[in-house]
Design a protein around this motif. Structure first.
Motif, PDB file in Angstrom:
ATOM      1  N   LEU A  88      -8.546  -3.323   9.263  1.00 32.57           N
ATOM      2  CA  LEU A  88      -8.962  -1.955   9.566  1.00 32.57           C
ATOM      3  C   LEU A  88      -9.682  -1.913  10.913  1.00 32.57           C
ATOM      4  O   LEU A  88     -10.312  -2.889  11.316  1.00 32.57           O
ATOM      5  CB  LEU A  88      -9.919  -1.444   8.482  1.00 32.57           C
ATOM      6  N   CYS A  95     -13.644   1.315  -0.849  1.00 31.74           N
ATOM      7  CA  CYS A  95     -12.655   1.116   0.217  1.00 31.74           C
ATOM      8  C   CYS A  95     -12.760  -0.291   0.805  1.00 31.74           C
ATOM      9  O   CYS A  95     -11.739  -0.914   1.113  1.00 31.74           O
ATOM     10  CB  CYS A  95     -12.823   2.164   1.313  1.00 31.74           C
ATOM     11  N   TYR A  96     -13.968  -0.808   0.959  1.00 33.87           N
ATOM     12  CA  TYR A  96     -14.137  -2.164   1.470  1.00 33.87           C
ATOM     13  C   TYR A  96     -13.510  -3.176   0.506  1.00 33.87           C
ATOM     14  O   TYR A  96     -12.752  -4.060   0.915  1.00 33.87           O
ATOM     15  CB  TYR A  96     -15.620  -2.486   1.683  1.00 33.87           C
ATOM     16  N   LEU A 129      -6.681  -6.296  -0.508  1.00 32.65           N
ATOM     17  CA  LEU A 129      -5.406  -6.188   0.206  1.00 32.65           C
ATOM     18  C   LEU A 129      -5.407  -6.886   1.572  1.00 32.65           C
ATOM     19  O   LEU A 129      -4.349  -7.075   2.162  1.00 32.65           O
ATOM     20  CB  LEU A 129      -5.029  -4.710   0.380  1.00 32.65           C
ATOM     21  N   ARG A 130      -6.587  -7.213   2.082  1.00 31.32           N
ATOM     22  CA  ARG A 130      -6.725  -7.874   3.388  1.00 31.32           C
ATOM     23  C   ARG A 130      -6.045  -7.077   4.508  1.00 31.32           C
ATOM     24  O   ARG A 130      -5.343  -7.639   5.342  1.00 31.32           O
ATOM     25  CB  ARG A 130      -6.190  -9.299   3.339  1.00 31.32           C
ATOM     26  N   VAL A 131      -6.259  -5.787   4.484  1.00 29.32           N
ATOM     27  CA  VAL A 131      -5.701  -4.914   5.511  1.00 29.32           C
ATOM     28  C   VAL A 131      -6.646  -4.926   6.709  1.00 29.32           C
ATOM     29  O   VAL A 131      -7.842  -4.672   6.557  1.00 29.32           O
ATOM     30  CB  VAL A 131      -5.550  -3.469   4.982  1.00 29.32           C
ATOM     31  N   LEU A 170     -11.248  -2.673  -1.821  1.00 34.82           N
ATOM     32  CA  LEU A 170      -9.814  -2.481  -1.966  1.00 34.82           C
ATOM     33  C   LEU A 170      -9.046  -2.948  -0.736  1.00 34.82           C
ATOM     34  O   LEU A 170      -8.128  -3.767  -0.834  1.00 34.82           O
ATOM     35  CB  LEU A 170      -9.505  -1.008  -2.247  1.00 34.82           C
ATOM     36  N   PHE A 171      -9.424  -2.449   0.435  1.00 32.74           N
ATOM     37  CA  PHE A 171      -8.631  -2.718   1.633  1.00 32.74           C
ATOM     38  C   PHE A 171      -8.965  -4.045   2.303  1.00 32.74           C
ATOM     39  O   PHE A 171      -8.072  -4.774   2.724  1.00 32.74           O
ATOM     40  CB  PHE A 171      -8.790  -1.574   2.639  1.00 32.74           C
ATOM     41  N   VAL A 172     -10.244  -4.378   2.406  1.00 31.70           N
ATOM     42  CA  VAL A 172     -10.634  -5.587   3.132  1.00 31.70           C
ATOM     43  C   VAL A 172     -10.551  -6.817   2.244  1.00 31.70           C
ATOM     44  O   VAL A 172      -9.949  -7.831   2.612  1.00 31.70           O
ATOM     45  CB  VAL A 172     -12.042  -5.420   3.744  1.00 31.70           C
ATOM     46  N   LEU A 202       0.811  -1.218   0.000  1.00 32.84           N
ATOM     47  CA  LEU A 202       0.000   0.000   0.000  1.00 32.84           C
ATOM     48  C   LEU A 202       0.845   1.269   0.000  1.00 32.84           C
ATOM     49  O   LEU A 202       0.647   2.138  -0.857  1.00 32.84           O
ATOM     50  CB  LEU A 202      -0.982  -0.012   1.168  1.00 32.84           C
TER      51      LEU A 202
END
Length: 192
Positions: A179, A167-168, A175-177, A170-172, A58
């Motif tokens: 949050l 955002c959900y 990318l499995r970030v 992309l990130f969750v 990221l």
């Protein structure tokens, strides 16, 4: 006006040359992008345990994109300058702008918008531990589109929902970030 070519009949006025606040802004953005890009090398690109995208992805991608966009904006500013409606950097209006020391109405409006955005960002940061990252970003988008940009409510709600979904995904999902989930954390409700 200094810095612009004389106008001949039948031609549009020459654009203003670059403005130093815009050059400074683009330079700072390029510096931030560079710092994120370089800082990402302290983390692995791929997680060794499961082969997924690591924590370097990221900041490296976002930093490089920010750097490229900032350099493109800086190049455009140096080449031709930018004058946008309402940004306070255009030509002087036909009438007087008021007494010395008073701002023109457009400049006041731009400064007010900047102040609202500058105050809303830390307030959103304070909401993240309670609401979670994604709902806080959706609320920020809703507030800014309604209060600052003055869009219609249905447009603002659509933009806010779009930010939440993108955002959900992309990130969750991608990318499995992990949050902050705030009150939406299943562990919080499962412990009761």
């Amino acid at each position: 006006m200094s810095g612009s070519a004389p106008n001949t009949p039948g031609t549009a006025p020459a654009p203003d040359r670059s403005r130093w606040p815009m050059r400074v802004t683009h330079t700072v953005l390029a510096g931030v992008g560079t710092l994120f890009f370089l800082g990402s090398f302290a983390y692995p690109w791929i997680t060794e345990e499961d082969g997924t995208i690591g924590p370097a992805a990221l900041p490296r991608v976002a930093g490089s994109l920010l750097l490229v966009v900032a350099l493109a904006l800086l190049w455009r500013e140096e080449r031709s300058g930018t004058v946008l409606e309402g940004d306070g950097g255009g030509e002087e209006p036909d009438g007087p702008t008021g007494e010395e020391g008073h701002e023109a109405p457009d400049e006041y409006r731009v400064r007010r918008k900047l102040l609202v955005v500058a105050v809303s960002l830390p307030c959103t940061g304070l909401l993240i531990p309670f609401l979670g990252m994604l709902p806080a970003l959706a609320l920020l988008t809703l507030f800014l589109t309604l209060a600052v940009e003055r869009l219609r409510p249905w447009v603002a709600l659509t933009a806010s929902a779009g930010v939440l979904v993108v955002c959900y995904l992309l990130f969750v999902v991608l990318l499995r970030v992990p949050l902050p989930l705030g009150v939406f954390d299943p562990a919080l409700w499962g412990a009761a």
